[in-house]
Design a protein around this motif. Structure first.
Motif, PDB file in Angstrom:
ATOM      1  N   ALA B   2      38.662 -12.619  10.629  1.00  4.58           N
ATOM      2  CA  ALA B   2      39.679 -13.627  10.320  1.00  4.58           C
ATOM      3  C   ALA B   2      39.288 -14.454   9.098  1.00  4.58           C
ATOM      4  CB  ALA B   2      39.860 -14.536  11.522  1.00  4.58           C
ATOM      5  N   LEU B   3      40.284 -15.023   8.457  1.00  2.16           N
ATOM      6  CA  LEU B   3      40.040 -15.936   7.345  1.00  2.16           C
ATOM      7  C   LEU B   3      40.030 -17.384   7.834  1.00  2.16           C
ATOM      8  CD1 LEU B   3      42.307 -14.182   4.718  1.00  2.16           C
ATOM      9  CD2 LEU B   3      39.829 -14.299   4.670  1.00  2.16           C
ATOM     10  N   ALA B   4      40.734 -17.633   8.926  1.00  8.40           N
ATOM     11  CA  ALA B   4      40.684 -18.974   9.520  1.00  8.40           C
ATOM     12  C   ALA B   4      39.349 -19.124  10.241  1.00  8.40           C
ATOM     13  CB  ALA B   4      41.838 -19.142  10.494  1.00  8.40           C
ATOM     14  N   LEU B   5      38.831 -20.340  10.331  1.00  6.84           N
ATOM     15  CA  LEU B   5      37.561 -20.558  11.031  1.00  6.84           C
ATOM     16  C   LEU B   5      37.735 -20.300  12.522  1.00  6.84           C
ATOM     17  CD1 LEU B   5      36.078 -23.832   9.451  1.00  6.84           C
ATOM     18  CD2 LEU B   5      35.485 -21.464   8.921  1.00  6.84           C
ATOM     19  N   ARG B 293      39.522 -21.588  -1.109  1.00  6.57           N
ATOM     20  CA  ARG B 293      39.041 -21.519   0.272  1.00  6.57           C
ATOM     21  C   ARG B 293      39.235 -20.105   0.825  1.00  6.57           C
ATOM     22  NH1 ARG B 293      38.095 -25.957   2.245  1.00  6.57           N
ATOM     23  NH2 ARG B 293      39.670 -27.005   0.997  1.00  6.57           N
ATOM     24  N   SER B 294      40.351 -19.513   0.523  1.00  8.94           N
ATOM     25  CA  SER B 294      40.644 -18.177   1.060  1.00  8.94           C
ATOM     26  C   SER B 294      39.703 -17.120   0.489  1.00  8.94           C
ATOM     27  CB  SER B 294      42.091 -17.791   0.738  1.00  8.94           C
ATOM     28  OG  SER B 294      42.958 -18.828   1.108  1.00  8.94           O
ATOM     29  N   ILE B 295      39.472 -17.168  -0.805  1.00 11.97           N
ATOM     30  CA  ILE B 295      38.631 -16.121  -1.398  1.00 11.97           C
ATOM     31  C   ILE B 295      37.167 -16.306  -0.959  1.00 11.97           C
ATOM     32  CG2 ILE B 295      38.351 -17.330  -3.635  1.00 11.97           C
ATOM     33  CD1 ILE B 295      38.430 -13.511  -3.098  1.00 11.97           C
ATOM     34  N   ARG B 297      36.184 -17.383   1.984  1.00 15.50           N
ATOM     35  CA  ARG B 297      36.090 -16.816   3.337  1.00 15.50           C
ATOM     36  C   ARG B 297      36.107 -15.293   3.296  1.00 15.50           C
ATOM     37  NH1 ARG B 297      38.921 -21.027   6.313  1.00 15.50           N
ATOM     38  NH2 ARG B 297      37.577 -22.837   6.007  1.00 15.50           N
ATOM     39  N   GLU B 298      36.996 -14.737   2.490  1.00 21.79           N
ATOM     40  CA  GLU B 298      37.096 -13.282   2.426  1.00 21.79           C
ATOM     41  C   GLU B 298      35.800 -12.669   1.894  1.00 21.79           C
ATOM     42  OE1 GLU B 298      38.997 -11.219   3.641  1.00 21.79           O
ATOM     43  OE2 GLU B 298      39.104  -9.384   2.453  1.00 21.79           O
ATOM     44  N   ASN B 301      33.292 -12.542   4.637  1.00 22.91           N
ATOM     45  CA  ASN B 301      33.607 -11.452   5.566  1.00 22.91           C
ATOM     46  C   ASN B 301      33.152 -10.112   5.002  1.00 22.91           C
ATOM     47  OD1 ASN B 301      34.766 -13.243   7.310  1.00 22.91           O
ATOM     48  ND2 ASN B 301      36.888 -12.749   6.770  1.00 22.91           N
ATOM     49  N   ALA B 302      33.406  -9.919   3.706  1.00 22.12           N
ATOM     50  CA  ALA B 302      33.011  -8.653   3.071  1.00 22.12           C
ATOM     51  C   ALA B 302      31.495  -8.491   3.124  1.00 22.12           C
ATOM     52  CB  ALA B 302      33.513  -8.613   1.633  1.00 22.12           C
TER      53      ALA B 302
END
Lengths: 435, 377
Positions: B2-5, B293-295, B297-298, B301-302
């Motif tokens: 997920a991207l949300a915490l 913020r989105s990038i 988090r992504e 994740n990567a």
């Protein structure tokens, strides 16, 4: 220019998923034991009901030519089958003919639909703007009268918002509606009305109390555009297209029962609908995504669609796009597109529990439209004079289409509320800055 | 992912915010600067962070770590960024530790990492030789000497170099400056013969040093001799990613303080936040920050999924965070007016740190070039 431009929308709308209403399970669905059995059911329904011409061809299949009589018939059939299941509006309550699906079920449906290489048909102003507002704020008779038609795409709707004297200051609208018996008599004019010349009905903002402060005297009413006294003239745009119209009303009669909500309280409805519209324009939402269950495997995606368009015109030097300034701008645009896409996904996750779009819709509308304009400008630079042809010999079809697309994109940040209005909304509603 | 915490990450975030704001507010950095503290950070604070399990957060359990991901580590860096907390987090727990984790043989690997996790051992990566980030432009030489190697050359902008116990030095055994091949990573004791470290005072009051190597002996080679670029790149990508999280925290804090100021400061008899010229600039910052913020988090994740898209995403993140940190810190100063120019206000600290972080590991233009190159255009 009030409404969305369906031609340009593919630039930023490829992950559209509508935020869903919660809770209404159809009997059929309630009886299912789990999401997985729902998935199996959807899968076999799609297998039986989605015509071959309406999905990507499988191995060994020869696709029907686009627009062939058979394909047109198939498209009608596909719409009808989906509408009968409520799948054109999957989250709407089953009692009005909607799909009655939960958020999770809708996600499964969209995943399965994507997996067979098709789309849910019937997306319209009805399904994405008027319908959600009617469900939230309409009365029982109005829902029963209009929602099934929207689900089956039986009526094409026009949006009667902007006026010659009321653009960004929409609440300054002057089209009058006076109560006479059980009807309203409407006089005035609307402008930038998308597709009014092909529409059947209009949802329209009218002034029902000229003496009240401007936000307090507005009502939201529906009426038939074939009514006597309606005149519709298409407007030619700088791109050569004429998708917008000016609409004139001279003593047009609308039934009072088709006024939505309370008389003189239409502004709140108008604003709610705008939130849905901005969401539709910016293509906010989670998107079909991969077939559920299996963990997505990361791949190194290619982000070079703009570079591929530019290369034949700009050339290469040492394996790099030869114009370094252009390469830098183009890369920034690719990067911003990645970041925007991720942000729609993240915000979609964060507001999953929330019903309908919030004020961040303004951020997405602003950013997506400005980004598209930027992309068009950079590609115009990249294609050089080949991007500046208007018609005839000497230009390839895609080059001529680019010219028109570039010009048309200028309207993106005006229609549906200008970028400046969106930034005002962010400042006030999201950041809480004072008036 | 997920991207949300997640709920767990939100708990970690609030714990971290509480701890950092209590123990390392901006006043902490200001105090270290004003007292011309010799170490430039607080060892006590660092030990506390180690006790909380933060330093070894991503290390495996055998190395005294918690085996969590970069998604969690980024939450901590974001909070450290909010108050500009000066710690050896980036240099030791990410840059140095990633080189050791990927390049060192056991038992040295576990020994060093558990020392780092406990807050005992500090590491630093000695890489830069130019004023502009260029990781393969290496002239420092590694020459065979007996069983091992000796290093000769000069390094600048070595983060936490003067307090590190061990340096990971990037040096060349073959090829010319700019070649990816021929670059290797060598572990060097900071107190070894032939190593001269001098602290360089930076505008952001954070630690950096020059390192001179004159036939300094390497105690180990990390990865392959002359083939260290894979380890180096992986460590740099992870270091860059957490630096992005730090910038995100810094910029978010700077933005929130600025919006608050717009709501309270009065001129011409009204709150200055009523002015459309300022509202629109605030809205721009809001959107740019949301995208950052989105990038971030992504990217985390990567990294946690060890995806092949890590290098590209890191470049997207660093290009964006460099630009956003710069934008927000400059707007913070301008919108605060004259007070932003005073040393008494903390605003200058945000501007200065944003500028250093912007250039660290390559600025936006560097990363746009890298991204385009990775995409093959």
């Amino acid at each position: 220019m009030r409404s969305t431009d369906l031609d340009n929308r593919h630039y930023y709308c490829h992950y559209l998923q509508w935020p869903t209403a919660v809770g209404h399970f159809s009997k059929e669905v309630r009886s299912m034991e789990s999401l997985e059995s729902f998935r199996q059911e959807v899968r076999s329904w799609l297998e039986e009901n989605c015509p071959a011409s309406q999905r990507l061809p499988r191995d060994g299949e020869t696709p029907l030519p686009w627009g062939s009589p058979q394909a047109v018939e198939d498209a009608k059939l596909w719409l009808e089958r989906c509408a009968n299941k409520g799948f054109t509006c999957p989250s709407w309550p089953a009692e009005y003919g909607g799909g009655g699906l939960s958020n999770e079920q809708e996600k499964v449906l969209r995943q399965e639909v994507a997996a067979v290489g098709t789309q849910l048909p019937g997306m319209s102003f009805g399904t994405h703007m008027l319908g959600p507002v009617l469900l939230e704020l309409g009365n029982e008779e109005q829902k029963r009268r209009f929602i099934p038609d929207i689900i089956h795409n039986r009526l094409t709707w026009a949006q009667g918002y902007s006026e010659p004297g009321a653009g960004s200051d929409l609440a300054g609208l002057q089209t009058r509606a006076e109560r006479v018996g059980d009807e309203y008599v409407i006089n005035g004019s609307k402008i930038w009305t998308t597709g009014a010349n092909n529409a059947d009905w209009m949802f329209c903002l009218v002034r029902t109390d000229p003496d009240a402060p401007k936000h307090d005297g507005i009502s939201f009413i529906l009426f038939d555009l074939k009514s006597p006294g309606v005149t519709i003239s298409p407007i030619e745009l700088i791109s050569g297209a004429s998708e917008f119209c000016q609409v004139f009303f001279e003593d047009v009669r609308a039934k009072a029962e088709n006024l939505i909500g309370e008389k003189n309280k239409g502004w709140a409805i108008a604003k709610r609908l705008l939130q849905y519209e901005r969401t539709m324009i910016s293509g906010m939402g989670g998107g079909g995504g991969p077939r559920g269950g299996a963990k997505r495997k990361r791949v190194a995606k290619r982000y070079r669609s703009m570079a591929d368009m530019a290369l034949p015109y700009v050339g290469e030097k040492d394996g790099k796009l030869a114009d370094f300034a252009l390469r830098d701008q183009l890369t920034q645009t690719e990067m911003d597109t990645i970041c925007l896409t991720l942000t729609t996904k993240r915000v979609g996750e964060e507001v999953k529990a929330q019903k309908g779009p919030g004020h961040t819709a303004s951020m997405f509308k602003w950013y997506a439209t400005e980004l598209n304009k930027r992309r068009q400008e950079i590609l115009t630079t990249a294609l050089g004079t080949q991007a500046l042809g208007w018609e005839g010999e000497g230009f390839q079809a895609h080059e001529l289409a680019h010219t028109r697309g570039w010009l048309r994109s200028k309207g993106n940040s005006i229609e549906g509320g200008t970028s400046e209005v969106q930034m005002n909304v962010i400042a006030k509603r999201v950041l809480g800055l004072p008036d | 992912m997920a991207l949300a915490l997640t709920e767990e990450q939100k708990i970690l975030q609030s714990t971290a915010r509480e701890f950092i704001s209590a123990n390392a507010p901006v006043a902490h950095l200001r105090g270290l600067r004003d007292s011309r503290d010799a170490t430039g950070f607080s060892r006590d604070l660092w030990k506390e962070m180690a006790k909380l399990g933060w330093v070894g957060l991503t290390f495996d359990e055998a190395s005294g770590g918690s085996d969590l991901g970069y998604a969690e580590l980024a939450v901590l860096f974001e909070e450290c960024g909010r108050t500009l907390a000066p710690t050896p987090f980036l240099s030791s727990a990410v840059l140095g530790a990633e080189c050791v984790r990927r390049g060192a043989a056991e038992p040295l690997r576990a020994q060093i990492l558990s020392g780092v996790a406990q807050g005992e051992t500090l590491l630093a990566l000695a890489l830069d030789e130019r004023a502009h980030f260029a990781p393969y432009v290496i002239e420092t030489k590694a020459e065979k000497s007996g069983e091992g190697y000796v290093l000769t050359g000069e390094k600048g902008f070595v983060l936490d170099g003067h307090v590190a116990d061990r340096l990971v030095v990037v040096a060349r055994t073959s090829g010319a400056a700019g070649d990816r091949d021929g670059v290797g990573l060598f572990l060097v004791d900071r107190l070894a013969k032939g190593v001269t470290v001098s602290r360089t005072g930076m505008v952001d009051s954070r630690n950096a040093a020059r390192v001179r190597l004159d036939r300094a002996p390497a105690e180990a080679v990390l990865g392959e001799v002359g083939g260290g670029a894979d380890v180096l790149d992986a460590a740099l990508d992870r270091g860059t990613a957490v630096l992005c999280a730090e910038i995100l925290g810094l910029a978010t804090e700077a933005f929130e303080q600025t919006v608050e100021y717009l709501k309270t400061r009065e001129q011409f008899g009204v709150k200055i936040g009523t002015f459309q010229a300022l509202k629109h600039r605030a809205s721009v910052m809001f959107a740019e920050l949301e995208l950052a913020r989105s990038i971030v988090r992504e990217t985390m994740n990567a990294i946690d999924e060890d995806g092949p898209d890590v290098p590209a995403l890191v470049s997207v993140a660093k290009a964006r965070c460099s630009d956003v940190g710069s934008l927000v810190s400059r707007e913070m100063l301008q919108m605060h007016g004259g007070i932003g120019m005073t040393d008494e206000a903390d605003i200058g600290f945000y501007l200065k740190r944003a500028r250093v972080a912007e250039l660290t590991f390559g600025d936006a233009s560097y990363h746009r070039d890298r991204f385009a190159t990775l995409q093959g255009y």
